[in-house]
Design an enzyme around this catalytic site. Structure first.
Site, PDB file in Angstrom:
ATOM      1  N   PHE A 186       0.941  -1.230   0.008  1.00 18.97           N
ATOM      2  CA  PHE A 186       0.045  -0.071  -0.162  1.00 18.97           C
ATOM      3  C   PHE A 186       0.809   1.062   0.022  1.00 18.97           C
ATOM      4  O   PHE A 186       0.297   2.477  -0.460  1.00 18.97           O
ATOM      5  CB  PHE A 186      -0.714  -0.056   1.205  1.00 18.97           C
TER       6      PHE A 186
ATOM      7  N   HIS B 232     -18.373  -1.830  15.376  1.00 25.57           N
ATOM      8  CA  HIS B 232     -19.308  -3.114  15.159  1.00 25.57           C
ATOM      9  C   HIS B 232     -20.264  -2.952  16.052  1.00 25.57           C
ATOM     10  O   HIS B 232     -21.435  -3.495  15.898  1.00 25.57           O
ATOM     11  CB  HIS B 232     -18.596  -4.306  14.903  1.00 25.57           C
TER      12      HIS B 232
ATOM     13  N   LYS C  38     -24.997  -4.409  16.323  1.00 21.53           N
ATOM     14  CA  LYS C  38     -25.491  -5.343  16.988  1.00 21.53           C
ATOM     15  C   LYS C  38     -27.088  -4.857  17.327  1.00 21.53           C
ATOM     16  O   LYS C  38     -27.464  -3.814  17.429  1.00 21.53           O
ATOM     17  CB  LYS C  38     -24.873  -5.345  18.419  1.00 21.53           C
TER      18      LYS C  38
ATOM     19  N   GLU D 262     -15.370  -8.958  29.441  1.00 19.73           N
ATOM     20  CA  GLU D 262     -14.908  -9.874  28.635  1.00 19.73           C
ATOM     21  C   GLU D 262     -14.416 -11.157  29.217  1.00 19.73           C
ATOM     22  O   GLU D 262     -13.568 -10.729  30.494  1.00 19.73           O
ATOM     23  CB  GLU D 262     -14.016  -9.569  27.545  1.00 19.73           C
TER      24      GLU D 262
ATOM     25  N   ASP E 132      -9.456   0.822  23.277  1.00 19.25           N
ATOM     26  CA  ASP E 132      -9.724  -0.231  22.663  1.00 19.25           C
ATOM     27  C   ASP E 132     -11.622  -0.331  22.525  1.00 19.25           C
ATOM     28  O   ASP E 132     -11.955  -0.763  21.581  1.00 19.25           O
ATOM     29  CB  ASP E 132      -9.259  -1.470  23.282  1.00 19.25           C
TER      30      ASP E 132
ATOM     31  N   HIS F 209     -17.087   1.611  21.194  1.00 13.90           N
ATOM     32  CA  HIS F 209     -18.102   1.157  21.725  1.00 13.90           C
ATOM     33  C   HIS F 209     -18.985   1.732  22.652  1.00 13.90           C
ATOM     34  O   HIS F 209     -20.158   1.813  22.704  1.00 13.90           O
ATOM     35  CB  HIS F 209     -17.808  -0.492  21.998  1.00 13.90           C
TER      36      HIS F 209
ATOM     37  N   LYS G 247     -18.673 -12.971  30.403  1.00 12.97           N
ATOM     38  CA  LYS G 247     -18.694 -12.078  29.159  1.00 12.97           C
ATOM     39  C   LYS G 247     -20.162 -11.455  28.990  1.00 12.97           C
ATOM     40  O   LYS G 247     -21.381 -12.062  29.149  1.00 12.97           O
ATOM     41  CB  LYS G 247     -18.692 -13.042  27.867  1.00 12.97           C
TER      42      LYS G 247
HETATM   43  C1  BG6 Z   1     -13.194  -5.228  19.936  1.00 11.92           C
HETATM   44  C2  BG6 Z   1     -12.114  -4.859  20.439  1.00 11.92           C
HETATM   45  O1  BG6 Z   1     -13.405  -3.797  19.071  1.00 11.92           O
HETATM   46  O2  BG6 Z   1     -14.218  -5.682  20.271  1.00 11.92           O
HETATM   47  C3  BG6 Z   1     -11.543  -6.478  21.098  1.00 11.92           C
HETATM   48  O3  BG6 Z   1     -10.623  -4.848  19.912  1.00 11.92           O
HETATM   49  C4  BG6 Z   1     -12.884  -6.922  22.200  1.00 11.92           C
HETATM   50  O4  BG6 Z   1     -10.662  -6.310  22.066  1.00 11.92           O
HETATM   51  C5  BG6 Z   1     -14.154  -6.899  21.099  1.00 11.92           C
HETATM   52  O5  BG6 Z   1     -12.633  -8.113  22.478  1.00 11.92           O
HETATM   53  C6  BG6 Z   1     -15.274  -7.145  21.759  1.00 11.92           C
HETATM   54  O6  BG6 Z   1     -16.152  -7.323  20.726  1.00 11.92           O
HETATM   55  P1  BG6 Z   1     -17.660  -8.468  20.888  1.00 11.92           P
HETATM   56  O7  BG6 Z   1     -18.370  -8.243  19.618  1.00 11.92           O
HETATM   57  O8  BG6 Z   1     -16.834  -9.705  20.849  1.00 11.92           O
HETATM   58  O9  BG6 Z   1     -17.978  -7.986  22.181  1.00 11.92           O
END
Ligand code: BG6
Length: 465
Positions: A82, A180, A184, A218, A237, A242, A330
């Site tokens: 790249f 992401h 959800k 987690e 992170d 999120h 989790k």
């Molecule tokens: C990611 C982080 O954005 O989200 C990870 O980089 C984390 O460290 C993950 O484990 C958690 O996402 P999910 O969808 O597994 O809850």
């Protein structure tokens, strides 16, 4: 022609491509969300498209071989550096050639599944080589949309630099910054549940709500991502993106309509009003022995924050955020604690009502209510009223990346983070970093550092998760 396109996967040999993006593209094809497509992967490795696809295939369950064949017949790989300017012209030629071969109109999604240090460079180079057109017409012209994976920068300065490089060459309408969590099901349900049910909005303020907890716990650790994780830690992170996104959806003022512009305006306003009141950071025991982690690392693997949203609606309501690696459970959830009712009984209810939005696992909306204890007069007992998502809608809700890619194809930016939101959330992380950097050790498999109880000096917190 709107649901046909070329997926250009930059970083096609990476973890994200195989674990999430190839399975998401498979699902879009299987669910007939996309009628005609080509997949062009590019990365530095000397590999083949067969290898790239077979790495991704391992993450697809219950594969339909006919659908898979459609993908293999329309997939290509291009090896490129790249950072080599001369690599783009042959890449562009390949795109045109395969689009012509498959009779495609030229709609393109460029997915930057690479680390953020490549973003600014790729942004400029893709634009200069005319790969991404500089506007996004919804008319007769093919569209080009560019998707940036998280993390969007490492700090405020780098995020600003990336935003600036984007603003120089693309229209914000072409830009999709991924978080992401916004894909959800239960996160995208927050605004809909809040604003389409009369029962919530009148109570959604400091007159009735005592506090809000947002938890992202987690069980797993850093999963071989030592180098990446050590440079970012829990705050960058998952809090910067999120968790602050969830907070902004919970706290935003009702927009006039649930359009991308109005929702993102309302979320940005919340992020402007957030102030950091207290911070507790932790590191799990054994973190320093992880591969590719600095032996004297001060990176946090746990963070608990007390935030306030300084506006009329939320004055006096603490927002508690808690996240960590290697915790007991989790869970990602939001717990809204209502104020206690005035006691009219000899035996008063023991606890407030809670409204819980469970993002995962056991997705759903749960309301803790007091009801009469059977057989006893004047006594109540707490029960939970639940809207278990999978029992009502079935277990097969789409994965976040599938939903988000479908939104990119539709041109719907509502579940993507706008440039100002990114900057505002990095500013909150800067505020957090101004607090004293004390790092408390905690055992793996527990609740995090014991000091988390002291997060709020004004009251004891009963963590719901
Ligand atoms: C990611 C982080 O954005 O989200 C990870 O980089 C984390 O460290 C993950 O484990 C958690 O996402 P999910 O969808 O597994 O809850």
């Amino acid at each position: 022609m709107q649901n046909e396109c070329t997926f250009v996967l930059l970083g096609a040999t990476g973890d994200l491509a195989k674990r999430k993006l190839i399975p998401a593209i498979y699902k879009l094809v299987a669910d007939k969300m996309i009628s005609k497509f080509v997949l062009v992967g590019a990365a530095l490795s000397d590999t083949t498209i067969e290898q790239v696809l077979s790495d991704g295939k391992k993450f697809i369950t219950g594969i339909d071989e006919q659908v898979w064949q459609k993908i293999t017949q329309a997939a290509y790989y291009h090896q490129m550096d790249f950072h080599d300017d001369s690599a783009y012209a042959p890449f562009y030629e390949l795109l045109q050639r395969v689009e012509q071969k498959h009779g495609l109109f030229g709609n393109r999604i460029y997915y930057l599944a690479v680390m953020p240090q490549h973003f600014a460079f790729l942004t400029r180079n893709l634009a200069q080589c005319c790969i991404v057109r500089q506007r996004d017409d919804h008319g007769n012209e093919p569209w080009s949309r560019i998707v940036y994976e998280k993390p969007f920068g490492y700090d405020l300065v780098s995020a600003q630099e990336i935003n600036d490089s984007i603003a120089q060459v693309y229209d914000e309408k072409q830009v999709y910054r991924i978080d992401h969590y916004l894909g959800k099901e239960l996160v995208s349900n927050i605004a809909l549940a809040r604003f389409t049910n009369r029962v919530f909005e009148p109570l959604w303020n400091n007159e009735h709500i005592e506090s809000v907890q947002i938890v992202l716990s987690e069980k797993i650790g850093i999963e071989g991502r030592g180098e990446f994780y050590d440079a970012c830690g829990a705050l960058k992170d998952v809090v910067q993106n999120h968790m602050l996104q969830i907070l902004s959806l919970i706290a935003m003022e009702p927009p006039e309509m649930l359009t991308a512009k109005q929702v993102r305006d309302a979320k940005a306003q919340v992020l402007k009003d957030v102030n950091v009141d207290n911070v507790i950071l932790g590191q799990y025991k054994g973190y320093l022995q992880e591969a590719n982690v600095n032996k004297d690392s001060q990176t946090e693997t746990f963070a608990a924050l007390k935030l306030t949203v300084d506006n009329q609606r939320w004055q006096g309501v603490p927002f508690y955020l808690k996240t960590g690696k290697y915790l007991k459970n989790k869970e990602a959830s939001v717990h809204i604690k209502f104020k206690m009712v005035k006691c009219l009984l000899d035996w008063c209810p023991a606890d407030s009502n809670y409204l819980t939005i469970k993002i995962q696992p056991d997705e759903g909306i749960y309301l803790d209510l007091n009801v009469k204890k059977p057989g006893v007069n004047n006594q109540v007992t707490p029960v939970t009223m639940d809207l278990c998502h999978s029992s009502i809608f079935g277990p097969n809700t789409p994965e976040a990346y599938e939903t988000l890619l479908a939104d990119v194809i539709k041109g719907d930016q509502c579940a993507f983070v706008r440039s100002d939101e990114i900057i505002l959330s990095w500013k909150i992380i800067e505020q957090v970093q101004q607090f004293e950097k004390k790092l408390y050790a905690y055992e793996k498999g527990g609740d995090g550092p014991a000091q988390v109880k002291q997060l709020d000096s004004e009251r004891e917190i009963t963590w719901k998760a």
